[in-house]
Scaffold this active site. Structure first.
Site, mmCIF file in Angstrom:
data_model
loop_
_atom_site.group_PDB
_atom_site.id
_atom_site.type_symbol
_atom_site.label_atom_id
_atom_site.label_comp_id
_atom_site.label_asym_id
_atom_site.label_seq_id
_atom_site.Cartn_x
_atom_site.Cartn_y
_atom_site.Cartn_z
ATOM 1 N N GLY A 48 0.836 -1.194 0.000
ATOM 2 C CA GLY A 48 0.000 0.000 0.000
ATOM 3 C C GLY A 48 0.869 1.241 0.000
ATOM 4 O O GLY A 48 2.001 1.209 0.492
ATOM 5 N N GLN A 53 2.487 10.048 1.462
ATOM 6 C CA GLN A 53 3.819 9.412 1.480
ATOM 7 C C GLN A 53 4.672 9.815 0.289
ATOM 8 O O GLN A 53 5.871 9.553 0.261
ATOM 9 C CB GLN A 53 3.687 7.881 1.494
ATOM 10 N N CYS A 90 5.919 -0.127 7.266
ATOM 11 C CA CYS A 90 5.500 1.035 6.499
ATOM 12 C C CYS A 90 6.665 1.477 5.619
ATOM 13 O O CYS A 90 7.798 1.556 6.093
ATOM 14 C CB CYS A 90 5.107 2.162 7.464
ATOM 15 N N LEU A 91 6.386 1.758 4.357
ATOM 16 C CA LEU A 91 7.454 2.162 3.431
ATOM 17 C C LEU A 91 8.132 3.458 3.885
ATOM 18 O O LEU A 91 9.267 3.726 3.520
ATOM 19 C CB LEU A 91 6.901 2.333 2.011
ATOM 20 N N HIS A 132 -4.536 0.871 7.547
ATOM 21 C CA HIS A 132 -3.190 1.473 7.648
ATOM 22 C C HIS A 132 -3.092 2.715 6.758
ATOM 23 O O HIS A 132 -2.628 3.775 7.195
ATOM 24 C CB HIS A 132 -2.150 0.415 7.233
ATOM 25 N N GLU A 133 -3.549 2.580 5.518
ATOM 26 C CA GLU A 133 -3.439 3.704 4.566
ATOM 27 C C GLU A 133 -4.394 4.842 4.928
ATOM 28 O O GLU A 133 -4.066 6.015 4.734
ATOM 29 C CB GLU A 133 -3.693 3.223 3.130
ATOM 30 N N HIS A 136 -2.791 7.040 7.310
ATOM 31 C CA HIS A 136 -1.860 7.977 6.664
ATOM 32 C C HIS A 136 -2.572 9.264 6.241
ATOM 33 O O HIS A 136 -1.995 10.350 6.321
ATOM 34 C CB HIS A 136 -1.235 7.344 5.412
HETATM 35 NI NI NI Z 1 2.531 3.175 5.800
#
Ligand code: NI
Length: 167
Positions: A48, A53, A90-91, A132-133, A136
């Site tokens: 995701g 991000q 998380c990226l 999760h997204e 963000h």
């Molecule tokens: Ni993330």
């Protein structure tokens, strides 16, 4: 038209801490960004990637839990049930994983990349990634849920990431 080049923002970047604005309409520009985000997510081996991000402060994200890419715009979670524990990464926070307790099953309303209003009920990994997204889009990160020992474990790592942002 070439796709816009995107850079994944890391922990400490102020973009990751702001609340994003609703998308009025998905036009060609935003759609190009979405395609580029899908590519960036796949390259980073993520499941995701949310707009903030990559420095875009709008309410949308892309995901792929192994069933092909999907775009979710203006998500609104309308129902939550059950509870499940799963480690999340998380990226934007490399090398950090947090044991997360979240509702197992959710229902949501959203808009797709063609501006169609959609509804979906899901569980498992898909429900997990969507939650999760969606966090963000509200400036919330997995480290906000960390337990005392996890906080202790990652204190140095997070300081290091933050310091890099200030360089
Ligand atoms: Ni993330």
């Amino acid at each position: 038209m070439s796709l816009p080049e995107l850079k994944i923002r890391l922990y400490g970047d102020p973009c990751l801490r702001k609340k994003c604005a609703a998308v009025k309409e998905v036009g060609p520009g935003v759609r190009a960004v979405m395609n580029s985000m899908i590519e960036t997510m796949h390259q980073a081996k993520g499941v995701g990637l949310a707009a903030p991000q990559v420095g875009i402060m709008e309410r949308f994200f892309v995901l792929d839990v192994g069933e092909g890419p999907m775009v979710i715009v203006n998500p609104k979670i309308t129902k939550r049930s059950g509870m499940a524990a799963l480690e999340e990464g998380c990226l934007s926070i490399p090398e950090v994983t947090i044991m997360m307790h979240r509702p197992e099953k959710i229902s949501l309303q959203y808009m797709d990349e063609d501006n169609r209003m959609m509804k979906m009920t899901c569980d498992g990994l898909l429900a997990r990634v969507i939650q999760h997204e969606t966090d963000h889009l509200n400036g919330k990160l997995i480290v906000d849920y960390a337990s005392g020992p996890e906080r202790e474990k990652y204190r140095g790592k997070l300081k290091e990431l933050e310091a890099k942002q200030k360089e």
